[in-house]
Design a protein around this motif. Structure first.
Motif, PDB file in Angstrom:
ATOM      1  N   LYS A  76       0.833  -1.197   0.000  1.00 21.85           N
ATOM      2  CA  LYS A  76       0.000   0.000   0.000  1.00 21.85           C
ATOM      3  C   LYS A  76       0.863   1.240   0.000  1.00 21.85           C
ATOM      4  N   CYS A  77       0.626   2.138  -0.953  1.00 21.66           N
ATOM      5  CA  CYS A  77       1.295   3.441  -0.924  1.00 21.66           C
ATOM      6  C   CYS A  77       0.602   4.380  -1.898  1.00 21.66           C
ATOM      7  N   ILE A  78       0.145   5.512  -1.407  1.00 20.34           N
ATOM      8  CA  ILE A  78      -0.388   6.582  -2.249  1.00 20.34           C
ATOM      9  C   ILE A  78       0.641   7.702  -2.171  1.00 20.34           C
ATOM     10  N   PRO A  79       1.512   7.838  -3.175  1.00 17.76           N
ATOM     11  CA  PRO A  79       2.671   8.709  -2.993  1.00 17.76           C
ATOM     12  C   PRO A  79       2.359  10.189  -2.864  1.00 17.76           C
ATOM     13  N   THR A  80       1.434  10.707  -3.704  1.00 18.70           N
ATOM     14  CA  THR A  80       1.133  12.136  -3.674  1.00 18.70           C
ATOM     15  C   THR A  80      -0.043  12.408  -4.582  1.00 18.70           C
ATOM     16  N   PHE A  81      -0.404  13.668  -4.764  1.00 20.13           N
ATOM     17  CA  PHE A  81      -1.479  14.052  -5.662  1.00 20.13           C
ATOM     18  C   PHE A  81      -1.051  13.884  -7.116  1.00 20.13           C
ATOM     19  N   ALA A  82      -2.008  13.531  -7.968  1.00 20.83           N
ATOM     20  CA  ALA A  82      -1.703  13.374  -9.391  1.00 20.83           C
ATOM     21  C   ALA A  82      -1.158  14.665  -9.987  1.00 20.83           C
ATOM     22  N   GLU A  83      -1.725  15.813  -9.579  1.00 20.96           N
ATOM     23  CA  GLU A  83      -1.271  17.088 -10.140  1.00 20.96           C
ATOM     24  C   GLU A  83       0.194  17.357  -9.811  1.00 20.96           C
ATOM     25  N   LEU A  84       0.592  17.050  -8.580  1.00 24.99           N
ATOM     26  CA  LEU A  84       1.977  17.272  -8.192  1.00 24.99           C
ATOM     27  C   LEU A  84       2.885  16.252  -8.866  1.00 24.99           C
ATOM     28  N   LEU A  85       2.452  15.006  -8.924  1.00 22.66           N
ATOM     29  CA  LEU A  85       3.260  13.960  -9.537  1.00 22.66           C
ATOM     30  C   LEU A  85       3.493  14.226 -11.009  1.00 22.66           C
ATOM     31  N   LEU A 101      12.010  19.612  -1.819  1.00 25.36           N
ATOM     32  CA  LEU A 101      12.156  18.340  -1.116  1.00 25.36           C
ATOM     33  C   LEU A 101      11.188  17.309  -1.683  1.00 25.36           C
ATOM     34  N   PRO A 102      11.634  16.078  -1.928  1.00 21.77           N
ATOM     35  CA  PRO A 102      10.706  15.025  -2.344  1.00 21.77           C
ATOM     36  C   PRO A 102       9.653  14.797  -1.265  1.00 21.77           C
ATOM     37  N   VAL A 103       8.443  14.440  -1.684  1.00 20.63           N
ATOM     38  CA  VAL A 103       7.400  14.128  -0.704  1.00 20.63           C
ATOM     39  C   VAL A 103       7.755  12.828   0.003  1.00 20.63           C
ATOM     40  N   THR A 104       7.277  12.690   1.237  1.00 16.81           N
ATOM     41  CA  THR A 104       7.413  11.420   1.950  1.00 16.81           C
ATOM     42  C   THR A 104       6.266  10.508   1.530  1.00 16.81           C
ATOM     43  N   ALA A 105       6.607   9.296   1.104  1.00 20.20           N
ATOM     44  CA  ALA A 105       5.608   8.321   0.676  1.00 20.20           C
ATOM     45  C   ALA A 105       5.592   7.168   1.671  1.00 20.20           C
ATOM     46  N   TYR A 106       4.477   6.975   2.347  1.00 16.68           N
ATOM     47  CA  TYR A 106       4.354   5.968   3.391  1.00 16.68           C
ATOM     48  C   TYR A 106       3.822   4.675   2.782  1.00 16.68           C
ATOM     49  N   LEU A 107       4.528   3.567   3.042  1.00 14.94           N
ATOM     50  CA  LEU A 107       4.104   2.302   2.450  1.00 14.94           C
ATOM     51  C   LEU A 107       3.981   1.218   3.503  1.00 14.94           C
ATOM     52  N   ALA A 108       3.034   0.298   3.245  1.00 14.36           N
ATOM     53  CA  ALA A 108       2.757  -0.802   4.160  1.00 14.36           C
ATOM     54  C   ALA A 108       2.635  -2.089   3.362  1.00 14.36           C
ATOM     55  N   GLY A 109       3.049  -3.192   3.960  1.00 13.98           N
ATOM     56  CA  GLY A 109       2.942  -4.485   3.304  1.00 13.98           C
ATOM     57  C   GLY A 109       3.587  -5.557   4.152  1.00 13.98           C
ATOM     58  N   ASP A 110       3.283  -6.798   3.822  1.00  7.94           N
ATOM     59  CA  ASP A 110       3.785  -7.921   4.604  1.00  7.94           C
ATOM     60  C   ASP A 110       4.970  -8.632   3.959  1.00  7.94           C
ATOM     61  N   ASP A 111       5.391  -8.163   2.779  1.00  9.22           N
ATOM     62  CA  ASP A 111       6.490  -8.798   2.050  1.00  9.22           C
ATOM     63  C   ASP A 111       7.624  -7.787   1.905  1.00  9.22           C
ATOM     64  N   ALA A 112       8.742  -8.048   2.560  1.00 10.19           N
ATOM     65  CA  ALA A 112       9.858  -7.089   2.582  1.00 10.19           C
ATOM     66  C   ALA A 112      10.428  -6.842   1.193  1.00 10.19           C
ATOM     67  N   ALA A 113      10.560  -7.891   0.385  1.00  7.37           N
ATOM     68  CA  ALA A 113      11.124  -7.726  -0.957  1.00  7.37           C
ATOM     69  C   ALA A 113      10.185  -6.916  -1.838  1.00  7.37           C
ATOM     70  N   PRO A 159      10.573   7.064   0.429  1.00  3.53           N
ATOM     71  CA  PRO A 159       9.740   6.015   1.007  1.00  3.53           C
ATOM     72  C   PRO A 159      10.000   5.829   2.501  1.00  3.53           C
ATOM     73  N   VAL A 160       8.926   5.623   3.239  1.00 11.28           N
ATOM     74  CA  VAL A 160       9.009   5.310   4.671  1.00 11.28           C
ATOM     75  C   VAL A 160       8.130   4.099   4.930  1.00 11.28           C
ATOM     76  N   ASP A 161       8.734   3.043   5.427  1.00  7.69           N
ATOM     77  CA  ASP A 161       8.036   1.794   5.715  1.00  7.69           C
ATOM     78  C   ASP A 161       7.334   1.922   7.067  1.00  7.69           C
ATOM     79  N   VAL A 162       5.994   1.782   7.077  1.00  2.00           N
ATOM     80  CA  VAL A 162       5.240   1.933   8.323  1.00  2.00           C
ATOM     81  C   VAL A 162       4.760   0.599   8.881  1.00  2.00           C
ATOM     82  N   GLY A 163       5.196  -0.517   8.254  1.00  2.00           N
ATOM     83  CA  GLY A 163       4.866  -1.817   8.826  1.00  2.00           C
ATOM     84  C   GLY A 163       4.046  -2.694   7.910  1.00  2.00           C
TER      85      GLY A 163
END
Length: 214
Positions: free
Chosen positions: A122-131, A141-153, A169-173
């Motif tokens: 799961k990750c919604i990096p930013t708004f489409a307009e900004l992207l 500065l690049p936006v911080t993109a928070y991602l979650a998932g159960d598979d490290a790879a 990217p910031v892994d939140v678990g």
């Protein structure tokens, strides 16, 4: 990497644009209008095709459909066992006032139920307009993109794509942390569009570096 973007709307097109510029192979899919899909793909320098074939070709399936189209997309994509599925969707009401699901589940977890053998991130990096902008950073500065998932790879693969947008990217678990990411992104949406701040905003993570004592 080879990335299948499922849903050529504003976020899907912006994501494809940035990934093509970063040197990734991108194919678009899942549109009611094949001619329009082809035109969008050509304009972005991407390929296109039917959902199942594009998904099988890819290393990462980037899901950029509306929440309301998730079941239709799942039926079109078929079995994604073993695939990395990058979920960019959010279940937001049409007036942007509330989450349509949440607290005990999330879109990320619902995507996993549709694709039980997939490696969902799961990750919604930013708004489409900004992207889609020539400069997708905020004050340089690049936006911080928070991602979650159960598979490290799988998270590592999506993190590589995020860095190329660019985003930090910031892994939140685990995937259940999607329950935190999705409402956080709704708050950002409300600030941008209901409070008038515009889409060039981000919840960037700032961490104080540890002091070194001599």
């Amino acid at each position: 990497m080879k990335v299948a973007v499922i849903g050529p709307g504003s976020i899907g097109s912006a994501l494809a644009k940035k990934l093509v510029l970063a040197g990734h192979e991108v194919r678009l899919s899942f549109s009611r209008d094949p001619d329009k899909l082809g035109a969008i793909a050509d304009a972005l320098g991407a390929g296109h095709g039917v959902p199942g074939e594009v998904a099988r070709w890819s290393d990462v399936v980037a899901l950029t459909t509306p929440w309301s189209a998730l079941d239709q997309a799942a039926a079109a994509l078929g079995d994604l066992s073993g695939k990395i599925v990058w979920d960019n969707t959010n279940a937001v009401s049409p007036d942007l006032s509330a989450m349509l699901i949440g607290t005990t589940t999330s879109v990320g977890e619902e995507v996993q139920t549709r694709f039980p053998g997939a490696r969902v991130v799961k990750c919604i990096p930013t708004f489409a307009e900004l992207l889609a902008a020539d400069d997708p950073t905020v004050n340089g500065l690049p936006v911080t993109a928070y991602l979650a998932g159960d598979d490290a790879a799988a998270k590592a693969a999506v993190s590589t794509l995020l860095t190329d947008l660019p985003a930090t990217p910031v892994d939140v678990g685990g995937l259940t942390a999607s329950r935190l990411i999705e409402p956080m992104m709704l708050l950002l949406v409300q600030l941008a569009y209901l409070r008038g701040l515009g889409p060039a905003i981000s919840f960037n993570l700032v961490q104080q570096k540890a002091l070194v004592h001599g």
